[in-house]
Write an enzyme that holds these catalytic residues in place. Sequence first.
Site, mmCIF file in Angstrom:
data_model
loop_
_atom_site.group_PDB
_atom_site.id
_atom_site.type_symbol
_atom_site.label_atom_id
_atom_site.label_comp_id
_atom_site.label_asym_id
_atom_site.label_seq_id
_atom_site.Cartn_x
_atom_site.Cartn_y
_atom_site.Cartn_z
ATOM 1 N N THR A 118 -1.855 11.677 -3.179
ATOM 2 C CA THR A 118 -1.348 11.418 -1.827
ATOM 3 C C THR A 118 -1.946 12.405 -0.816
ATOM 4 O O THR A 118 -2.517 13.441 -1.186
ATOM 5 C CB THR A 118 0.191 11.486 -1.754
ATOM 6 O OG1 THR A 118 0.592 12.820 -2.009
ATOM 7 C CG2 THR A 118 0.834 10.541 -2.747
ATOM 8 N N GLU B 54 0.363 7.864 -9.720
ATOM 9 C CA GLU B 54 0.216 8.565 -8.431
ATOM 10 C C GLU B 54 0.761 9.988 -8.550
ATOM 11 O O GLU B 54 1.821 10.203 -9.138
ATOM 12 C CB GLU B 54 0.990 7.794 -7.349
ATOM 13 C CG GLU B 54 0.878 8.454 -5.981
ATOM 14 C CD GLU B 54 1.453 7.583 -4.881
ATOM 15 O OE1 GLU B 54 1.037 6.417 -4.749
ATOM 16 O OE2 GLU B 54 2.336 8.079 -4.158
ATOM 17 N N LYS C 47 -5.640 -6.106 7.247
ATOM 18 C CA LYS C 47 -6.231 -4.982 6.506
ATOM 19 C C LYS C 47 -7.230 -5.502 5.465
ATOM 20 O O LYS C 47 -8.270 -4.893 5.246
ATOM 21 C CB LYS C 47 -5.128 -4.155 5.834
ATOM 22 C CG LYS C 47 -4.201 -3.456 6.832
ATOM 23 C CD LYS C 47 -3.337 -2.370 6.213
ATOM 24 C CE LYS C 47 -2.077 -2.832 5.570
ATOM 25 N NZ LYS C 47 -1.136 -1.744 5.239
ATOM 26 N N GLN D 284 4.704 -0.715 -2.188
ATOM 27 C CA GLN D 284 5.714 0.327 -1.990
ATOM 28 C C GLN D 284 6.776 0.220 -3.086
ATOM 29 O O GLN D 284 6.949 -0.858 -3.687
ATOM 30 C CB GLN D 284 6.344 0.120 -0.591
ATOM 31 C CG GLN D 284 7.376 1.114 -0.161
ATOM 32 C CD GLN D 284 6.857 2.548 -0.142
ATOM 33 O OE1 GLN D 284 6.684 3.155 -1.204
ATOM 34 N NE2 GLN D 284 6.619 3.087 1.044
ATOM 35 N N TYR E 151 4.215 -4.071 1.374
ATOM 36 C CA TYR E 151 5.652 -3.779 1.413
ATOM 37 C C TYR E 151 6.502 -4.994 1.042
ATOM 38 O O TYR E 151 6.807 -5.833 1.909
ATOM 39 C CB TYR E 151 6.036 -3.288 2.825
ATOM 40 C CG TYR E 151 5.284 -2.036 3.201
ATOM 41 C CD1 TYR E 151 5.814 -0.779 2.925
ATOM 42 C CD2 TYR E 151 4.008 -2.106 3.787
ATOM 43 C CE1 TYR E 151 5.103 0.380 3.234
ATOM 44 C CE2 TYR E 151 3.290 -0.951 4.090
ATOM 45 C CZ TYR E 151 3.852 0.283 3.815
ATOM 46 O OH TYR E 151 3.155 1.430 4.098
ATOM 47 N N GLY F 298 -0.100 6.284 7.617
ATOM 48 C CA GLY F 298 0.558 7.548 7.323
ATOM 49 C C GLY F 298 1.919 7.657 7.963
ATOM 50 O O GLY F 298 2.238 6.945 8.933
HETATM 51 P P1 FAD Z 1 -0.039 0.007 8.782
HETATM 52 O O1 FAD Z 1 -0.572 -1.014 7.855
HETATM 53 O O2 FAD Z 1 -0.870 0.413 9.945
HETATM 54 O O3 FAD Z 1 1.367 -0.540 9.322
HETATM 55 C C1 FAD Z 1 2.264 0.316 10.038
HETATM 56 C C2 FAD Z 1 3.242 -0.530 10.854
HETATM 57 O O4 FAD Z 1 2.563 -1.075 11.984
HETATM 58 C C3 FAD Z 1 3.798 -1.745 10.098
HETATM 59 O O5 FAD Z 1 5.114 -1.928 10.518
HETATM 60 C C4 FAD Z 1 2.901 -2.877 10.529
HETATM 61 O O6 FAD Z 1 3.526 -4.132 10.364
HETATM 62 C C5 FAD Z 1 2.652 -2.495 11.994
HETATM 63 N N1 FAD Z 1 1.365 -2.982 12.534
HETATM 64 C C6 FAD Z 1 0.150 -2.858 11.965
HETATM 65 N N2 FAD Z 1 -0.811 -3.351 12.791
HETATM 66 C C7 FAD Z 1 -0.175 -3.767 13.917
HETATM 67 C C8 FAD Z 1 -0.613 -4.332 15.144
HETATM 68 N N3 FAD Z 1 -1.901 -4.569 15.398
HETATM 69 N N4 FAD Z 1 0.330 -4.610 16.081
HETATM 70 C C9 FAD Z 1 1.640 -4.358 15.848
HETATM 71 N N5 FAD Z 1 2.111 -3.819 14.694
HETATM 72 C C10 FAD Z 1 1.217 -3.531 13.753
HETATM 73 N N6 FAD Z 1 2.025 8.142 3.570
HETATM 74 C C11 FAD Z 1 1.404 9.336 3.727
HETATM 75 O O7 FAD Z 1 1.597 10.009 4.752
HETATM 76 N N7 FAD Z 1 0.558 9.822 2.755
HETATM 77 C C12 FAD Z 1 0.301 9.131 1.617
HETATM 78 O O8 FAD Z 1 -0.465 9.581 0.768
HETATM 79 C C13 FAD Z 1 0.945 7.864 1.424
HETATM 80 N N8 FAD Z 1 0.713 7.114 0.315
HETATM 81 C C14 FAD Z 1 1.262 5.849 0.199
HETATM 82 C C15 FAD Z 1 0.970 5.070 -0.910
HETATM 83 C C16 FAD Z 1 1.504 3.780 -1.053
HETATM 84 C C17 FAD Z 1 1.151 2.948 -2.264
HETATM 85 C C18 FAD Z 1 2.376 3.275 -0.042
HETATM 86 C C19 FAD Z 1 2.971 1.901 -0.181
HETATM 87 C C20 FAD Z 1 2.697 4.063 1.061
HETATM 88 C C21 FAD Z 1 2.150 5.349 1.210
HETATM 89 N N9 FAD Z 1 2.418 6.162 2.329
HETATM 90 C C22 FAD Z 1 1.810 7.387 2.449
HETATM 91 C C23 FAD Z 1 3.378 5.725 3.334
HETATM 92 C C24 FAD Z 1 2.701 5.021 4.540
HETATM 93 O O9 FAD Z 1 1.814 5.907 5.177
HETATM 94 C C25 FAD Z 1 3.815 4.603 5.486
HETATM 95 O O10 FAD Z 1 4.546 3.538 4.947
HETATM 96 C C26 FAD Z 1 3.383 4.346 6.936
HETATM 97 O O11 FAD Z 1 4.563 4.307 7.724
HETATM 98 C C27 FAD Z 1 2.627 3.028 7.145
HETATM 99 O O12 FAD Z 1 1.363 3.080 6.625
HETATM 100 P P2 FAD Z 1 0.471 1.733 6.477
HETATM 101 O O13 FAD Z 1 -0.844 2.140 6.003
HETATM 102 O O14 FAD Z 1 1.205 0.704 5.731
HETATM 103 O O15 FAD Z 1 0.393 1.323 8.029
#
Ligand code: FAD
Length: 287
Positions: free
Chosen positions: A43, A12, A162, A173, A142, A103
Amino acid sequence: MQTNNRFTLSFEVFPPKRDGNIEHLYAAIRDLKVFRPHFISVTYGAGGTTRDKTVEIAATIKNDLEIEALAHLTCVQSTRREIAEVLGRLREHNIENVLALRGDPPQDEQEFVQPEGGFGYASELVELIAAEADLSIGVAGYPEKHPEAISMEADLANLKRKVTAGADFIITQICFDNDMILRYRERVMAQGVTVPIKIGIFPIFNYKQIQKMASLCGATIPSALHEKLYRVSEKDEEVEKYGIEYAIGQSEKLLTDEIEGLHFYSMNRSTHVKEVVSTLSLPKHSD
Ligand code: FAD
């Protein structure tokens, strides 16, 4: 990118803040190309300029450096239409893989706010991409639970959502504890999720930086690891040396557990990652 039924090695990188550093980034990627990575991911930042750079860098990786590229894409401050435009640009550049994320909020904001006309969760973004673009879709997982999730069960249910929405693979993560990672994999699979889980590995090279990263993403630094790092915290070379050793040990053990991928958070540096990867006996590369 074929993501099923085989081991993948990936790295990455992130778009550098200053233009001057872009050549350093490409030099690092050329350096890592010797390992024939299955993909390099780029990213996606919260600000506009970094976003444009994500597509630009992913396009260079794919079309000039001839390595498969995975572009990250988030829901932050974007409408559906803006997201659709980015998907269009990815297509124009022949980029076939996207990591669909909710994000992190921009630096000046405390929490994620659903943009008007946009999405609140990554699962909604996955749904859009699956419906509108012919892309291989990755999502985040995570092992220590997402910091905002009310419980591990709720977070696992979200991961399943998802995958049901169309994700083809998962990247985890930062996590320094293999037991946690393997327990997580078991729990994910127990939910009937069968897509490959690529394990994220962060080779540590600076004490202060890893403290900051770990606290941002909710990763625990096991006490034995922390003690060793703390003892040499003022000597970057020693920290890096131990970080390399730890990443090798962690990856070797995971390889014996038949994981489906190692994804190295390179932080745009190649030397320390090269030391780790060149030591590992990786499954044979099948193109
Ligand atoms: P989601 O899967 O939407 O989850 C976010 C939160 O909401 C979680 O706590 C989940 O349990 C909760 N949730 C989801 N759906 C619901 C629902 N229907 N009701 C209630 N709660 C719900 N960030 C960046 O900004 N740019 C990047 O390029 C980037 N790259 C990453 C690469 C990797 C491999 C990883 C692991 C993380 C990366 N991140 C990046 C960080 C990520 O964007 C953050 O961890 C962010 O806070 C959550 O993103 P997610 O896609 O996991 O969100």
